[in-house]
Design a protein around this motif. Sequence first.
Motif: not given
Length: 178
Positions: A108-110, A129-138, A158-163
Amino acid sequence: MAEISTIARPYAVAAYKLGREQKSLAKWSEMLGFASSVASDAQMQAYIQDPKVVSSELQAAFLKVCGDKLNEQGQNLIKVLVEYGRMSILPAITEAFEELKALDEGTLDAQIIAAAKPSAAEVKDLVKRLEAKFGKKIEANVSVDSELIGGIKIIVGDTVIDASVKGQLQNLAYTLSA
């Protein structure tokens, strides 16, 4: 009128299936990327949209510019797009193709947007952390936007994490106005 992505998707799926069947997804990715960059050129866009240009002239000119960067199937795709007047959706076809290819490859592209440039260790930890969350290589693309004031914004599909501080202030303003 139909959305561009709706029109582009069948072409992308056809190219993806053909590329997968022939084990040439990388070649298709390369061809579509090159053809999209040619189609996105300002002069080419003007030529594509010129009603005086007949389809045979457009097809010949486009294929000549692409030269040997397109194989026979790539040339056939261009011929079909010209025939049906859909050259303008070539970038959308490329984008849809790349999404299908990424899903197939399990990547997945992040897009990571930070207020200040993060260190390599911070990016590595975030990608892990993103790879663990999405279960794919980032595959991470990091950029800096000082308008965020502080914090980070991450877009994966489609997921936006705005911190970010800016995002928190916007949420607060929305809550107070409701």
